[in-house]
Design an enzyme around this catalytic site. Sequence first.
Site, PDB file in Angstrom:
ATOM      1  N   ASP A  19      -9.799   9.744   4.568  1.00  0.00           N
ATOM      2  CA  ASP A  19      -9.324   8.564   3.848  1.00  0.00           C
ATOM      3  C   ASP A  19      -9.771   8.678   2.396  1.00  0.00           C
ATOM      4  O   ASP A  19     -10.661   9.462   2.051  1.00  0.00           O
ATOM      5  CB  ASP A  19      -9.879   7.288   4.481  1.00  0.00           C
ATOM      6  CG  ASP A  19      -9.073   6.044   4.099  1.00  0.00           C
ATOM      7  OD1 ASP A  19      -7.996   6.204   3.473  1.00  0.00           O
ATOM      8  OD2 ASP A  19      -9.508   4.929   4.420  1.00  0.00           O
ATOM      9  N   GLU A  25      -6.846  10.173  -1.290  1.00  0.00           N
ATOM     10  CA  GLU A  25      -6.522  10.492   0.106  1.00  0.00           C
ATOM     11  C   GLU A  25      -6.302  11.998   0.286  1.00  0.00           C
ATOM     12  O   GLU A  25      -6.766  12.593   1.268  1.00  0.00           O
ATOM     13  CB  GLU A  25      -5.290   9.706   0.539  1.00  0.00           C
ATOM     14  CG  GLU A  25      -5.561   8.218   0.706  1.00  0.00           C
ATOM     15  CD  GLU A  25      -4.284   7.382   0.735  1.00  0.00           C
ATOM     16  OE1 GLU A  25      -4.379   6.197   1.103  1.00  0.00           O
ATOM     17  OE2 GLU A  25      -3.212   7.902   0.366  1.00  0.00           O
ATOM     18  N   ASP A  35      -4.584   7.119   7.886  1.00  0.00           N
ATOM     19  CA  ASP A  35      -3.801   5.887   7.819  1.00  0.00           C
ATOM     20  C   ASP A  35      -2.876   5.869   6.604  1.00  0.00           C
ATOM     21  O   ASP A  35      -2.269   4.841   6.299  1.00  0.00           O
ATOM     22  CB  ASP A  35      -4.703   4.644   7.821  1.00  0.00           C
ATOM     23  CG  ASP A  35      -5.683   4.601   6.660  1.00  0.00           C
ATOM     24  OD1 ASP A  35      -5.261   4.818   5.513  1.00  0.00           O
ATOM     25  OD2 ASP A  35      -6.876   4.352   6.898  1.00  0.00           O
ATOM     26  N   ASP A  81     -12.998   5.655   6.289  1.00  0.00           N
ATOM     27  CA  ASP A  81     -12.890   4.581   5.296  1.00  0.00           C
ATOM     28  C   ASP A  81     -14.276   4.190   4.776  1.00  0.00           C
ATOM     29  O   ASP A  81     -14.470   3.994   3.570  1.00  0.00           O
ATOM     30  CB  ASP A  81     -12.185   3.386   5.929  1.00  0.00           C
ATOM     31  CG  ASP A  81     -12.112   2.195   4.992  1.00  0.00           C
ATOM     32  OD1 ASP A  81     -11.338   2.247   4.026  1.00  0.00           O
ATOM     33  OD2 ASP A  81     -12.847   1.199   5.224  1.00  0.00           O
ATOM     34  N   HIS A 137      15.632  -8.597  -4.358  1.00  0.00           N
ATOM     35  CA  HIS A 137      15.202  -8.099  -5.662  1.00  0.00           C
ATOM     36  C   HIS A 137      14.337  -9.129  -6.389  1.00  0.00           C
ATOM     37  O   HIS A 137      14.317 -10.313  -6.057  1.00  0.00           O
ATOM     38  CB  HIS A 137      16.426  -7.761  -6.520  1.00  0.00           C
ATOM     39  CG  HIS A 137      17.297  -8.957  -6.779  1.00  0.00           C
ATOM     40  ND1 HIS A 137      17.012  -9.920  -7.727  1.00  0.00           N
ATOM     41  CD2 HIS A 137      18.445  -9.365  -6.191  1.00  0.00           C
ATOM     42  CE1 HIS A 137      17.937 -10.854  -7.726  1.00  0.00           C
ATOM     43  NE2 HIS A 137      18.829 -10.542  -6.788  1.00  0.00           N
ATOM     44  N   GLU A 148      25.881  -7.874  -3.499  1.00  0.00           N
ATOM     45  CA  GLU A 148      25.967  -9.328  -3.374  1.00  0.00           C
ATOM     46  C   GLU A 148      27.431  -9.779  -3.353  1.00  0.00           C
ATOM     47  O   GLU A 148      28.337  -9.066  -3.778  1.00  0.00           O
ATOM     48  CB  GLU A 148      25.225  -9.990  -4.548  1.00  0.00           C
ATOM     49  CG  GLU A 148      25.285 -11.511  -4.626  1.00  0.00           C
ATOM     50  CD  GLU A 148      24.648 -12.196  -3.411  1.00  0.00           C
ATOM     51  OE1 GLU A 148      23.606 -12.829  -3.551  1.00  0.00           O
ATOM     52  OE2 GLU A 148      25.237 -12.109  -2.314  1.00  0.00           O
TER      53      GLU A 148
END
Length: 502
Positions: free
Chosen positions: A9, A50, A75, A124, A305, A381
């Site tokens: 992590d 990471e 993760d 972590d 949006h 739309e």
Amino acid sequence: MREFIVEADGGSRGNPGPAGYGSVVIDAATGETLAERAEYIGVATNNVAEYRGLVAGLRAARELDPSATVRVRMDSKLVVEQMSGRWKIKHPDMKPLAAEAARVLPAAQVTYEWIPRERNKHADRLANEAMDAGKRGEQWEASASRAGLGARVRETPAVPEPAAPPGDAAAGAAKAREALTRSRPTPAASSDPATASAPTPSSDPATASDPAPSATEDASAVPVAPVADAAGGRAAGSGGEEDATKTRADRRAVRAVAAQAAVTVAGPAPDAGRAAEGGPGVTPSVGWGAAPDLGAPATFVLLRHGETPLTPQKRFSGSGGTDPSLSDVGREQAERVAAAFARRGTIQHILASPLARTRETAGAVAARLGLEVTVEDGLIETDFGAWEGLTFGEVRERHPEDLNAWLADPEAEPTGGGESFAATATRIAATRDRLVARYAGRTVLLVTHVTPIKTFVRLALGAPPESLFRMELSAASVSAVAYYADGNASVRLLNDTSHLRP
């Protein structure tokens, strides 16, 4: 041959900000912790930290036994998908780190698996210890580490959490099965929760919410009026009652239009004869008596949006107007939702309406996730004709008869030949069917607008057209619908804006 598990992590307090990583190597057979690695790396992003943690973990495993097979568990969906070769690596800071990780051990010896954050506590905590040490002007020391204490749960959880967005139907089904198993004696075979399909939308009250009324542009004119970006639906005047002059035949015709557009929610199996396209479609099964394993659903995460200059003014803004870009507020909203999706790590594909505001919002998310944006015309739309750019009050003043007809009938078009809600529903149903077949078992972000999102939800619920006016959708809000192989759909989230809060 020995087998190791590497859990890694990384974190950044600021992204970019002070960063560190943690890695742990575990004996797969015994669960014994064999090595720990952690380091403060200065100012960097979460993703860089990471990747640094991954490299350190793989090197530690190689030092223990260069011939061992290694299962990497992280993760970070981004790192797992990129190292597995399913996602492209675009960011210049991550390309050399990914290449470095790939060189540590032969590719045939290493596999990658995504795990929830709560199952990656050891790594972590190591990363946080490294960042804490860096804050003190020191480097992490293994002798002072307490990261391994209580960090791991060796047993496999009874109900594993799926890699899915918040409220995904697979998680709800798993929890429901567990609860039923604990609280009931085993019923007849047809009701056995162990052989049940995922629940229908009404079966998970924990994720249900009361529909909020739409915001009112002119409260003195109409009790419920369209919200910004065309309000996503007709207003419900006079408490939603139908005009007294509307005949039974008219009402039957309206219901027929709704049924035609909403008759099926497609499953992953291709079916060119969907009801929205003139064919027989699929009849969804309901309840607990269906096949035991429907597979992972196609999950559509529906993102409206961010704000444009027209949004706070509550003006009609569809596909036939000026195509405004995001405002400064809208760009900030897009960055916030992008950060939220990066933390969750569940999005696998991004599709966007062709309009500027959706493409810009999608671009912010894609930059964080390292994904590409595919433009999908079916997500555009509604066209509001001559009403584009006007407020609801201005339309009532200038085109009162057209507005009244539009409020009463989903087949009615806005002044000047815009798109009716019935036509929008047919378009969205066809788009939904194509995308469900294309992305079976995947989690897809659809960046679109108020009317399409409300229509996706309405069709999933099998609700009538007037339900459009009973939903509130804020700018940059997140909703989610899961589509199963038996034809069922499950609305798992509606109008979530928690990511916009400070």
